[in-house]
Design a protein around this motif. Structure first.
Motif, short mmCIF file in Angstrom:
data_model
loop_
_atom_site.label_atom_id
_atom_site.label_comp_id
_atom_site.label_asym_id
_atom_site.label_seq_id
_atom_site.Cartn_x
_atom_site.Cartn_y
_atom_site.Cartn_z
N UNK A 122 0.83 -1.21 0.00
CA UNK A 122 0.00 0.00 0.00
C UNK A 122 0.87 1.26 0.00
N UNK A 123 1.90 1.26 0.84
CA UNK A 123 2.77 2.44 0.97
C UNK A 123 3.55 2.72 -0.30
N UNK A 124 4.16 1.69 -0.89
CA UNK A 124 4.94 1.90 -2.11
C UNK A 124 4.04 2.36 -3.25
N UNK A 125 2.86 1.78 -3.35
CA UNK A 125 1.92 2.20 -4.39
C UNK A 125 1.46 3.64 -4.16
N UNK A 126 1.26 3.99 -2.90
CA UNK A 126 0.85 5.35 -2.56
C UNK A 126 1.94 6.36 -2.94
N UNK A 127 3.20 5.98 -2.75
CA UNK A 127 4.31 6.89 -3.04
C UNK A 127 4.39 7.25 -4.52
N UNK A 128 4.08 6.30 -5.40
CA UNK A 128 4.18 6.56 -6.85
C UNK A 128 2.87 7.04 -7.46
N UNK A 129 1.78 6.93 -6.73
CA UNK A 129 0.47 7.34 -7.24
C UNK A 129 0.46 8.85 -7.49
N UNK A 190 10.62 8.00 2.63
CA UNK A 190 9.50 7.81 1.70
C UNK A 190 8.96 6.39 1.68
N UNK A 191 9.78 5.41 2.03
CA UNK A 191 9.34 4.01 1.98
C UNK A 191 9.03 3.45 3.36
N UNK A 192 8.85 4.34 4.34
CA UNK A 192 8.38 3.88 5.65
C UNK A 192 6.87 3.69 5.57
N UNK A 193 6.34 2.63 6.16
CA UNK A 193 4.93 2.28 5.95
C UNK A 193 3.96 3.19 6.69
N UNK A 194 2.77 3.31 6.12
CA UNK A 194 1.66 4.01 6.77
C UNK A 194 0.48 3.05 6.84
N UNK A 195 -0.41 3.31 7.80
CA UNK A 195 -1.53 2.41 8.05
C UNK A 195 -2.71 2.75 7.13
N UNK A 196 -3.02 1.86 6.21
CA UNK A 196 -4.06 2.08 5.21
C UNK A 196 -5.41 2.38 5.85
#
Length: 544
Positions: A122-129, A190-196
């Protein structure tokens, strides 16, 4: 970021790399015989009010300092800058293109939810979205993660990114090119996770203390804008038993003199910086408090290459040549900073540049050449070069700007500079939008490799504020980033620096050291981390 050695992924006999198999986990290690203070609370100066604490919405050092305490990525660093396990307790690769990370089963969010591989997807996808508008989206593209570039440009859906959860505790990342230093890159903010679940419930309000959920050693307790941010121990952090500091407070103090005075009054345990003009006095009167360490950072002025007069390389060269880097580093700063003729600091691992020609000249020769270039560009006493120099509000940046503006005036004559300062968040927005002529800038390596600096000047990098667009430079960097040969990459990085010296999209000024005041009662302070990655969980307070 600090001078040191960084652990490489180790390739074993069968070609399988177990990057964490023999690595120890970094934690607060209190030496035998040390008596701990009864009150384990830390107060730190942080230089500026943070723009955000959303890992995918930040780009600055003040933000990273706080986020490092609040969130934990796949890997961390120890006091010497070695890569150590974070949420991932081990990892492996056979070809440096496909990486498998094994996540620890006891990793939890501060609300008690387990941290899973899906959180990283989720986090990696969010970063490039593109909808996220992350200022660091380019960083994922730099990793060569599959489809990152296409997603960022809007040509592919975020679901096609080269990352997937094999199961709850196994994450697979697929790259388009072999990147031997990929694991190093996974320590970045930037690649530290966040809670969806939390983001979807609260939207942009999720970073408020009452909604906040994190997975690091600390959780946000309170945040008074422009005054203080208080973090407390995360009781659900997997390594909470090894944490000693119970509370850490970050103060956004932009004035180094005010920060120094508050430290000397006992209100701070650690400053972000110290006033340049007070350095020698502090060294003499408070030697036990002054800490100076090498730093993987460069200080430079960026020219707006996209608009006149800075679309003319002669103008850029003239202004760069007349900056007396020796005066800046030895007289104005005097803490061990080194004159810079490259964007990449010379302490960077496996970086072997060739000194550009202008770097071998005397300052007198540089000034003479600069006058000639400026006249050729059409500027003289009857037609002076007029522009604004932007810097973020900070005592030391102001002193540097005043000194350099004086050098330009004295050496070139036909220059009229207006100094303009803005608070940190506004300054970042102004630079990003291109509303500047010349801007103060600093860049710290996101990992210890030359590409962490040189990628900044690629045309497709959203942090390329000078708007330097060179097909020749892009081609050299693309070749370097696709090379698996360390020797070839080093040669290509040296070639990239030659192009920067020729085109002069920026004026490198000095290579940082990090000088700050640290109380002797703060134990565990890292003196050998090139990236200045300080984790509060690794510190402790000593009894008086």
């Amino acid at each position: 970021m600090r001078k040191n050695k960084i652990t490489q992924v180790i390739l074993l006999g069968a070609g399988l790399a177990f990057g964490a198999a023999s690595l120890s986990v970094s934690a607060a290690e209190v030496p035998a015989g040390v008596k701990l203070a009864e009150k384990q609370e830390l107060v730190k100066g942080n230089g500026a009010e943070v723009a955000s604490i959303d890992p995918q919405k930040t780009e600055g050092v003040p933000e990273s300092n706080v986020i490092r305490d609040l969130f934990e990525g796949l890997v961390n660093q120890d006091a010497d800058g070695n890569v150590v396990p974070g949420v991932a307790e081990s990892w492996e690769t056979q070809d440096n293109k496909t990486f498998i990370f094994h996540l620890r089963k006891d990793a939890k969010w501060s609300n008690g939810d387990p941290v899973t591989a899906d959180d990283f997807v989720f986090t990696f996808q969010r970063a490039v979205d593109p909808a996220t508008a992350s200022p660091y989206a380019w960083y994922l593209e730099m990793t060569t993660m599959k489809n990152a570039a296409q997603i960022i440009s809007g040509k592919a859906d975020k679901s096609t990114l080269g990352v997937k959860a094999i199961d709850a505790n196994t994450l697979e990342v697929s790259l388009e090119s072999a990147v031997p230093y990929f694991v190093k890159m996974m320590g970045h903010t930037t690649v530290k996770p966040v809670n969806k679940k939390v983001l979807e419930k609260w939207g942009d309000q999720w970073t408020k203390p009452e909604h906040f959920v994190s997975n690091g050693a600390y959780v946000l307790d309170s945040w008074v804008l422009n005054e203080r941010m208080v973090l407390v121990r995360n009781k659900n952090y997997w390594d909470n038993d090894s944490t000693v500091i119970n509370q850490v407070t970050y103060l956004p103090i932009e004035s180094q003199n005010a920060e120094m005075n508050r430290f000397l009054a006992g209100e701070l345990d650690m400053t972000d910086e110290l006033p340049n003009e007070q350095f020698k006095r502090l060294q003499k009167e408070h030697p036990e408090d002054v800490k100076v360490v090498g730093n993987l950072c460069s200080y430079y002025y960026g020219f707006n290459n996209s608009k006149p007069p800075f679309d003319d390389a002669r103008v850029r060269q003239a202004l760069s040549y007349t900056i007396d880097r020796d005066v800046m580093t030895r007289i104005l700063l005097g803490q061990g900073q080194k004159p810079a003729y490259f964007l990449t600091p010379e302490i960077t691992a496996d970086f072997h540049p060739t000194m550009p020609e202008y770097g071998t000249w005397t300052q007198k020769q540089r000034n003479e050449k600069a006058k000639q270039l400026l006249e050729e560009a059409g500027y003289n006493k009857s037609n002076p070069l007029k522009f604004k120099l932007l810097y973020n509000t900070d005592d030391n940046h102001k002193k540097n700007a005043v000194a350099i503006a004086s050098m330009w005036k004295k050496s070139l004559g036909a220059v009229d500079v207006t100094l303009e300062n803005q608070e940190w968040k506004t300054y970042l927005d102004t630079r990003r939008q291109g509303n500047f002529d010349v801007t103060r800038a600093g860049w710290c390596g996101d990992y210890n490799e030359a590409s962490a600096f040189l990628s900044l000047m690629q045309s497709n990098n959203s942090s390329n504020d000078p708007r330097y667009h060179s097909k020749e430079y892009d081609a050299v960097m693309e070749k370097a980033l696709n090379s698996t040969s360390g020797e070839e990459r080093a040669d290509l990085y040296a070639e990239a620096e030659k192009l920067l010296a020729r085109d002069m999209p920026i004026a490198p000024i000095f290579q940082y050291v990090k000088a700050r005041l640290v109380s002797p009662l703060v134990g565990g302070f890292p003196m050998n981390n090139a990236e200045d990655k300080i984790y509060t969980k690794d510190l402790y307070k000593i009894a008086k």
